[in-house]
Design a protein around this motif. Structure first.
Motif, short mmCIF file in Angstrom:
data_model
loop_
_atom_site.label_atom_id
_atom_site.label_comp_id
_atom_site.label_asym_id
_atom_site.label_seq_id
_atom_site.Cartn_x
_atom_site.Cartn_y
_atom_site.Cartn_z
N GLN A 32 0.82 -1.21 0.00
CA GLN A 32 0.00 0.00 0.00
C GLN A 32 0.85 1.26 0.00
N SER A 33 1.93 1.29 0.78
CA SER A 33 2.77 2.48 0.88
C SER A 33 3.39 2.86 -0.47
N HIS A 34 3.63 1.89 -1.34
CA HIS A 34 4.19 2.17 -2.66
C HIS A 34 3.12 2.71 -3.62
N VAL A 35 1.88 2.35 -3.37
CA VAL A 35 0.79 2.69 -4.29
C VAL A 35 0.19 4.06 -3.99
N VAL A 36 0.30 4.50 -2.74
CA VAL A 36 -0.26 5.79 -2.35
C VAL A 36 0.38 6.91 -3.18
N GLY A 37 -0.46 7.77 -3.74
CA GLY A 37 0.03 8.89 -4.54
C GLY A 37 -0.84 9.18 -5.74
N GLU B 56 -3.95 -1.96 5.42
CA GLU B 56 -3.17 -2.42 4.27
C GLU B 56 -3.81 -2.04 2.94
N SER B 57 -4.93 -1.36 2.97
CA SER B 57 -5.66 -0.98 1.75
C SER B 57 -5.49 0.50 1.46
N PHE B 58 -6.07 0.93 0.35
CA PHE B 58 -6.04 2.34 -0.01
C PHE B 58 -7.41 2.74 -0.55
N SER B 59 -7.66 4.02 -0.55
CA SER B 59 -8.89 4.57 -1.10
C SER B 59 -8.52 5.86 -1.80
N GLY B 60 -9.48 6.43 -2.51
CA GLY B 60 -9.19 7.67 -3.21
C GLY B 60 -10.27 8.01 -4.20
N ALA B 61 -9.84 8.66 -5.29
CA ALA B 61 -10.80 9.12 -6.29
C ALA B 61 -10.12 9.17 -7.66
#
Length: 133
Positions: free
Chosen positions: A30-35, A60-65
């Motif tokens: 997840q930390s690599h994907v955030v951005g 361990e997940s991510f969210s966003g738009a």
């Protein structure tokens, strides 16, 4: 000349953690994907801009738009063992589309390729590429 030698010595003295890490596709988390990401569909070019952030509830997940042509949709997903899963929703309740892909080996977690499928048109999936900005 002394400046060049000093810069070379300084670069060698940096701790290992200070250098850029480049995880294998299976190690991307997840930390690599955030951005911020740029989405492209095969044959269509730019398809939207995604902002992925740490998920407020699932560590361990991510969210966003995603913003595409003035349309704003919500996203939630995860990445595990190099497999990327993302759900897209217009209302935050129902899934409108899914993004299923794999982290590209050698991209250091900065490129994902896969298939985007709209729930309303499941028989016509589209290939996508996500590139981290």
């Amino acid at each position: 000349m002394r400046h060049v030698v000093f810069a070379a010595l300084l670069a060698c003295a940096l701790p290992a953690g200070a250098q850029q890490d480049c995880p294998h596709a299976s190690e991307v988390k997840q930390s690599h994907v955030v951005g911020l990401w740029r989405a492209e569909f095969d044959g269509q070019g730019h398809a939207g801009t995604l902002l992925l952030e740490k998920h407020a509830t699932y560590s361990e997940s991510f969210s966003g738009a995603i913003n595409r042509s003035g349309e704003h949709r919500l996203l939630a997903g995860d990445v595990e063992d190099g497999e990327f899963t993302l759900e897209e929703s217009a209302d935050g309740q129902r899934i409108a589309a899914t993004w299923l892909g794999e982290v590209v080996e050698g991209s250091c977690g900065r490129e994902i390729r896969g298939t985007w499928t709209a729930e309303a048109d499941a028989k016509n999936p589209r290939k996508f590429v996500l590139r981290k900005q």
